[in-house]
Design a protein around this motif. Structure first.
Motif, short mmCIF file in Angstrom:
data_model
loop_
_atom_site.label_atom_id
_atom_site.label_comp_id
_atom_site.label_asym_id
_atom_site.label_seq_id
_atom_site.Cartn_x
_atom_site.Cartn_y
_atom_site.Cartn_z
N ILE A 19 0.80 -1.46 -0.15
CA ILE A 19 -0.08 0.47 -0.07
C ILE A 19 0.72 0.57 0.31
O ILE A 19 1.51 1.31 0.91
CB ILE A 19 -0.56 0.15 1.06
CG1 ILE A 19 -1.64 -1.17 0.99
CG2 ILE A 19 -1.44 1.42 1.35
CD1 ILE A 19 -3.10 -0.90 1.89
N ARG A 39 -3.38 -3.42 5.89
CA ARG A 39 -4.70 -2.47 5.47
C ARG A 39 -5.59 -1.56 6.32
O ARG A 39 -6.10 -0.75 6.31
CB ARG A 39 -5.64 -2.84 4.74
CG ARG A 39 -5.76 -2.65 2.94
CD ARG A 39 -7.17 -4.01 2.18
NE ARG A 39 -6.56 -4.07 1.14
CZ ARG A 39 -6.19 -3.91 0.33
NH1 ARG A 39 -4.93 -5.29 1.57
NH2 ARG A 39 -5.15 -4.88 -0.50
N GLY A 42 -4.33 2.14 7.99
CA GLY A 42 -4.56 2.64 6.96
C GLY A 42 -5.04 4.21 8.07
O GLY A 42 -3.90 5.74 7.01
N ASN A 59 2.55 -5.82 3.06
CA ASN A 59 1.77 -7.52 3.23
C ASN A 59 2.80 -8.30 3.75
O ASN A 59 3.18 -8.45 2.97
CB ASN A 59 0.28 -8.12 2.60
CG ASN A 59 -0.87 -7.00 3.58
OD1 ASN A 59 -1.10 -7.40 4.98
ND2 ASN A 59 -1.49 -7.10 2.95
N GLY A 64 -3.11 -10.91 2.47
CA GLY A 64 -3.71 -9.85 1.26
C GLY A 64 -3.25 -10.24 0.73
O GLY A 64 -3.64 -12.00 -0.65
N VAL A 174 -10.89 -6.75 9.38
CA VAL A 174 -9.49 -5.97 8.85
C VAL A 174 -9.29 -7.75 7.40
O VAL A 174 -9.03 -9.08 7.99
CB VAL A 174 -8.37 -6.25 8.89
CG1 VAL A 174 -7.03 -5.44 8.08
CG2 VAL A 174 -8.39 -4.59 10.00
N ASP A 176 -7.21 -8.33 4.76
CA ASP A 176 -6.46 -8.93 5.07
C ASP A 176 -5.26 -9.71 5.70
O ASP A 176 -4.19 -10.00 6.20
CB ASP A 176 -5.38 -8.06 4.23
CG ASP A 176 -4.98 -6.78 4.71
OD1 ASP A 176 -5.88 -6.72 5.00
OD2 ASP A 176 -4.62 -5.60 3.68
#
Length: 272
Positions: A19, A39, A42, A59, A64, A174, A176
């Motif tokens: 991400i 995730r 965030g 990850n 994920g 969440v 993932d």
């Protein structure tokens, strides 16, 4: 850049989901805890980006969109994954930020490839002082992946959150996180002597810890500072437990961004 984007890094037959909270080349890489789920970070990623720190989150394998074998995985394997990603994403040595289980991976990576890592930020720096037994039992049940909805709030409160912290509904879902990765991570950790990763190489360390953390008690950070007084700084956060990234993202981001600015400037990082 208006929001996070997804990047896939492929290296040595592995696939890692990243991400990106910044369109710039990342200065820092954020590693999630022992069940993955980047995730879930965030709020912290966005706060760091708002303070001018180019940051990406990774990850781990099996979480994920990240794909690599979890069979007989070792802590060195997981640290090697981080090193692979750093080599692709960053064009200069980077700051590693690891939460909970991720801080152990970060320390192992810093021990293996100090040339790629400028410093390490440890969020919930456990490993030496054991968890509170009640909290550990609750965490083990959470990590089993078999928590009934009716009991999850109590278990998460016991294991992860300070008594007065609000637990956001999204924390439970969440997408993932991976119980399979959690089991592989626990086995890898159990098979690795603490001394292999505890020191985090020889780089500067910022340890941010919740004073109400029952899984990684603050005594862990104090031991680390006592052992390496010239390169370890400690920040204690009141009103935060093991889930401090969810409880105090703004406060954590401010400390990390200030630490990163001092690293950029080449300042002497005087421990506190």
């Amino acid at each position: 850049m208006t929001g996070p984007t997804i990047q896939i890094v492929q290296s040595n037959g592995h696939r890692f989901e990243i991400i990106r909270w910044s369109s710039d080349i990342p200065e820092a890489l954020l590693l999630p805890g022992a069940t993955g789920g980047i995730r879930g970070y965030g709020a912290l990623g966005a706060e760091l980006q708002s303070l001018g720190l180019g940051v990406a989150g990774m990850n781990p394998r099996g979480c994920g969109g990240s794909q690599a074998s979890l069979e007989n995985v070792t802590l060195r394997d997981l640290a090697g994954d981080v090193i692979e990603v750093l080599s692709v994403l960053c064009d200069a040595p980077a700051l590693l930020i690891g939460h909970a289980g991720g801080n152990r991976v970060a320390r192992m990576a810093a021990s293996m490839r100090p040339d790629l890592i400028t410093a390490v930020v440890l969020l919930a720096a456990g490993g030496m002082v054991p968890p509170d037994e009640e909290a550990q039992a609750a965490l083990s049940q959470i990590m089993s992946g078999s928590v009934e909805k009716a009991e999850r709030h109590k278990l998460y409160r016991t294991a992860l959150f300070a008594p007065d912290s609000k637990i956001p509904d999204e924390y439970f879902e969440v997408p993932d996180r991976s119980a399979e990765f959690g089991r592989a991570f626990s086995a890898a950790l159990a098979a690795t002597p603490v001394g292999d990763w505890w020191a985090g190489g020889s780089c500067p360390i910022l340890a941010i810890q919740g004073l109400q953390d029952r899984i990684a008690p603050p005594a862990n950070g104090y031991l680390l500072k006592a052992k390496f007084p010239d390169r370890v700084q400690i920040v204690d956060l009141d009103g935060a437990g093991h889930a401090l990234c969810t409880e105090k993202p703004r406060e954590i981001a401010a400390f990390v961004a200030a630490f990163a600015r001092r690293l950029r400037a080449g300042e002497q990082l005087s421990p506190r």
